[in-house]
Design an enzyme around this catalytic site. Structure first.
Site, PDB file in Angstrom:
ATOM      1  N   LYS A  14     -44.562  14.861 -43.116  1.00 26.74           N
ATOM      2  CA  LYS A  14     -45.812  15.189 -42.412  1.00 26.74           C
ATOM      3  C   LYS A  14     -45.990  14.252 -41.220  1.00 26.74           C
ATOM      4  CE  LYS A  14     -47.941  17.027 -46.584  1.00 26.74           C
ATOM      5  NZ  LYS A  14     -48.884  16.855 -47.702  1.00 26.74           N
ATOM      6  N   GLN A  58     -52.822  12.623 -50.245  1.00 28.37           N
ATOM      7  CA  GLN A  58     -51.632  13.187 -50.885  1.00 28.37           C
ATOM      8  C   GLN A  58     -51.804  13.162 -52.408  1.00 28.37           C
ATOM      9  OE1 GLN A  58     -49.156  14.635 -49.188  1.00 28.37           O
ATOM     10  NE2 GLN A  58     -48.105  15.204 -51.061  1.00 28.37           N
ATOM     11  N   ASP A  81     -56.483  19.833 -45.806  1.00 26.55           N
ATOM     12  CA  ASP A  81     -55.775  20.554 -46.864  1.00 26.55           C
ATOM     13  C   ASP A  81     -56.539  21.781 -47.355  1.00 26.55           C
ATOM     14  OD1 ASP A  81     -53.237  19.716 -47.765  1.00 26.55           O
ATOM     15  OD2 ASP A  81     -54.077  17.903 -48.656  1.00 26.55           O
TER      16      ASP A  81
HETATM   17  N1  GUN Z   1     -49.034  17.462 -53.214  1.00 28.79           N
HETATM   18  C1  GUN Z   1     -48.228  18.546 -53.313  1.00 28.79           C
HETATM   19  N2  GUN Z   1     -48.565  19.464 -52.393  1.00 28.79           N
HETATM   20  C2  GUN Z   1     -49.589  18.942 -51.675  1.00 28.79           C
HETATM   21  C3  GUN Z   1     -50.336  19.405 -50.569  1.00 28.79           C
HETATM   22  O1  GUN Z   1     -50.157  20.505 -50.038  1.00 28.79           O
HETATM   23  N3  GUN Z   1     -51.298  18.560 -50.125  1.00 28.79           N
HETATM   24  C4  GUN Z   1     -51.536  17.356 -50.697  1.00 28.79           C
HETATM   25  N4  GUN Z   1     -52.510  16.605 -50.208  1.00 28.79           N
HETATM   26  N5  GUN Z   1     -50.855  16.896 -51.720  1.00 28.79           N
HETATM   27  C5  GUN Z   1     -49.879  17.691 -52.209  1.00 28.79           C
END
Ligand code: GUN
Length: 261
Positions: A14, A58, A81
């Site tokens: 990311k 995350q 998100d």
């Molecule tokens: N952990 C696994 N997939 C995701 C996601 O799309 N966003 C976040 N914040 N954590 C994750």
């Protein structure tokens, strides 16, 4: 927060994408033992920081942390998100919302191969998570698909698959979905990311596979996403899209039309 190895890879990817798009990011890494109040205080500061337009925590979080409370602490308009209950509720009632990145990316992939009109198509979503399955079903419903939801306890998954023009698999079971289950010509989106046990004599982890048996399914499907390299990069692109749209809203600029589902 913490030291989940998969999270470390996701966060690094990311950050690279943000840098490539010339979007500024602020990285806050907290030790696994950090208490919830410290994490909530950080989110509170970011909520009020005008230099920050999008916040992502995350997941998964360490066990002592109440994930729902943390997600609820993020300002809904900075929720990159789309995991805040306000955004989940807006999506569920068909109002403009920040949409979770993975299902948003899946919808973009579907429109790319099928065109903008998905009305009347039979869509099957396998998996009921709040990150993928549920919002995916809401998006397909909003696009006028006839949506069926299945999951790990569905009795006859093969039979459900046979009717699907669109199949989105997000159930977390390696290669569960067999080629023979798939309707010829169906569009298959595989959100699964499963590490197989190492093969005999291999060091390190085993092969990374999806929820669909790719070798079998590709011979039957009209289009199919590979694992890895299919949905993953699209998810990250949608995180940037969500953040850009959030920045536009917060600064009174028009949101680009293709940033909305
Ligand atoms: N952990 C696994 N997939 C995701 C996601 O799309 N966003 C976040 N914040 N954590 C994750």
């Amino acid at each position: 927060m913490g030291d989940d190895p998969a999270s470390a890879v996701y966060v690094r990817n990311k950050e690279r994408a943000l840098e490539a798009a010339a979007m500024r990011s602020f990285d806050h890494r907290l030790p696994a033992a950090t208490d919830q109040a410290t994490l909530l205080a950080l989110i509170g500061r970011l909520n009020h920081d005008p230099a920050v337009h999008g916040i992502l925590v995350q997941l998964p979080l360490p066990r002592q942390i109440d994930t729902a409370a943390v997600l609820a602490a993020i300002a809904p308009d900075k929720d990159a998100d789309g995991f805040h209950v306000t955004n989940a509720g807006l999506l569920a009632v068909g109002r403009p919302a920040v949409v979770p990145c993975t299902p948003l990316g899946c919808l973009m992939l579907l429109r790319h191969v099928l065109g903008p009109g998905l009305a009347g198509r039979q869509a099957l979503v396998i998996g009921r998570s709040t990150i993928v399955g549920r919002p995916m079903a809401q998006l397909l419903l909003a696009a006028d698909c006839t949506v069926t939801m299945a999951h790990s306890r569905t009795r006859d998954l093969a039979e459900a698959c046979r009717h699907a023009d669109i199949l989105v698999a997000a159930v977390g079971r390696p290669e569960l979905i067999r080629g023979a289950w798939i309707k010829p010509g169906a569009v298959v989106i595989d959100v699964g990311m499963n590490r197989l046990p190492p093969a005999c004599g291999d060091s390190g982890g085993g092969r990374l596979v999806g929820d669909v048996n790719f070798a079998e399914a590709r011979a039957v499907a009209g289009a199919i996403t590979p694992v890895p390299g299919g949905v993953g990069p699209m998810t990250i692109a949608c995180l940037l899209v969500n953040t850009l749209a959030a920045a536009c809203r917060q600064t009174g600029q028009p949101v680009p039309a293709d940033a909305m589902p």
